[in-house]
Scaffold this motif. Structure first.
Motif: not given
Length: 370
Positions: A175-187, A189-193, A214-217
């Protein structure tokens, strides 16, 4: 008319007041001061707050609230122009694939405040930092046609978890290109990088105009106030205790991607468990699973022969869900006497085990029995 037109405080004693002939301003004089007070003319062009200045021989740049930056002439302080605004808060950046998409058409759009700026006179670039932790560099050679040189969008608050997208055996199902990662935060949101610039072909995501990496929020709710850092602004300074108590219950605390790369589970600080489909980037499930924040999530590995999701929380409970069967609840475990800090699945000698540890300094090994 007995109507108050305007009011303000004068810090030292006034001994004389004189109005101008057209009543557009008046002057007060007194102990150690002569002050000019402008009335109606100033109301139209002022902004609610200005927070930063950059002054050089050609321009004065003033960074203001709601994403505005105004240009003035340093010789006579005359207003020259207003710079373009950054993205609006809550914008779906993945949809901004054309330059025209940068400018919001929504009438109710809110923008982050400009909190710092600096000008590079050699390149004629203006760099602006906004209070949602985003950064823009504008080309101001021609201020009638300002262009964006660079922009980046970061989390507006502390990051709680980083998860690398797994290598999927069948690359067509990724679903995501190679080498992607995902972060989550107190703001909240989940962000796909993806920092490698690898091709997004075959996925539902495209490179966008707002961030190179950043690919998607994914926003968890429509409340845009969590996207702003109010710590350093004058608005946030006065009511600090309130902002701290409000922050306690918001934000995504942990996330986990399924081994096949199709689903992503996330747990927030109020105990809500969500599961997103990464192919369509939509929410499949939202359930109030725990009474307090979810501290860890774990999918079982393929070698266990099962497809389970374990969610563990500060409320001392572990829920085991069947990911094959719409995440139905299989079992709840309550041996721990304190917050649970980690959950792992293992498979060896034909046995599937779940290992958990918590703040009560104990580690539990449990063997699965069908």
């Amino acid at each position: 008319k007995n109507v108050v037109v305007a009011s303000n405080k004068v810090s030292s004693k006034v001994t004389a007041v004189s109005f101008s002939e057209d009543s557009s301003y008046f002057v007060t004089a007194g102990n150690r001061h002569v002050k000019f007070w402008y009335l109606d003319a100033s109301k139209a062009s002022k902004t609610t707050m200005a927070s930063c200045l950059s002054v050089n021989e050609d321009f004065i740049f003033c960074g203001c609230a709601d994403g505005a930056v105004r240009l003035f002439n340093p010789a006579n302080l005359h207003f020259i122009a207003t710079m373009p605004k950054p993205h609006d808060l809550g914008m779906d950046i993945a949809a901004a694939t054309e330059p025209s998409h940068l400018f919001s058409n929504r009438a109710d759009a809110k923008y982050p405040d400009t909190i710092a700026l600096t000008y590079d006179p050699t390149n004629r670039w203006l760099s602006c930092v906004y209070n949602d932790h985003s950064l823009y560099v504008w080309d101001v050679r021609d201020f009638r046609k300002v262009g964006k040189v660079y922009s980046a969008l970061y989390h507006a608050s502390c990051v709680w978890s980083v998860e690398v997208y797994p290598e999927v055996e069948d690359s067509n199902r990724a679903c995501l290109p190679p080498g992607s990662f995902i972060t989550c935060s107190s703001d909240n949101t989940l962000r796909l990088w993806n920092t490698e610039g690898s091709s997004t072909n075959g996925t539902s995501l495209h490179r966008n105009m707002i961030s190179n990496d950043l690919l998607k929020i994914l926003y968890m709710d429509s409340n845009t106030s969590t996207l702003l850092d109010v710590e350093n602004t004058s608005a946030g300074g006065s009511d600090k205790p309130d902002s701290q108590t409000a922050e306690v219950k918001t934000g995504i605390r942990t996330l986990c991607v399924s081994p096949d790369g199709q689903h992503m589970a996330s747990g927030d600080r109020a105990g809500t468990l969500r599961v997103h489909d990464l192919q369509l980037l939509r929410e499949l499930l939202q359930v109030e699973a725990h009474d307090s924040e979810i501290l860890c999530l774990e999918y079982s590995k393929p070698e266990t022969g099962m497809n389970l999701l374990a969610s563990a929380s500060r409320d001392r409970l572990i829920h085991v869900l069947d990911a094959e069967d719409d995440y139905s609840l299989l079992q709840t475990l309550d041996e721990h006497s304190s917050s649970i800090t980690a959950v792992k699945f293992t498979a060896n000698d034909g046995n599937v085990r779940m290992i958990t540890c918590g703040a009560d300094k104990s580690i539990y090994f449990r063997t699965a029995q069908k």
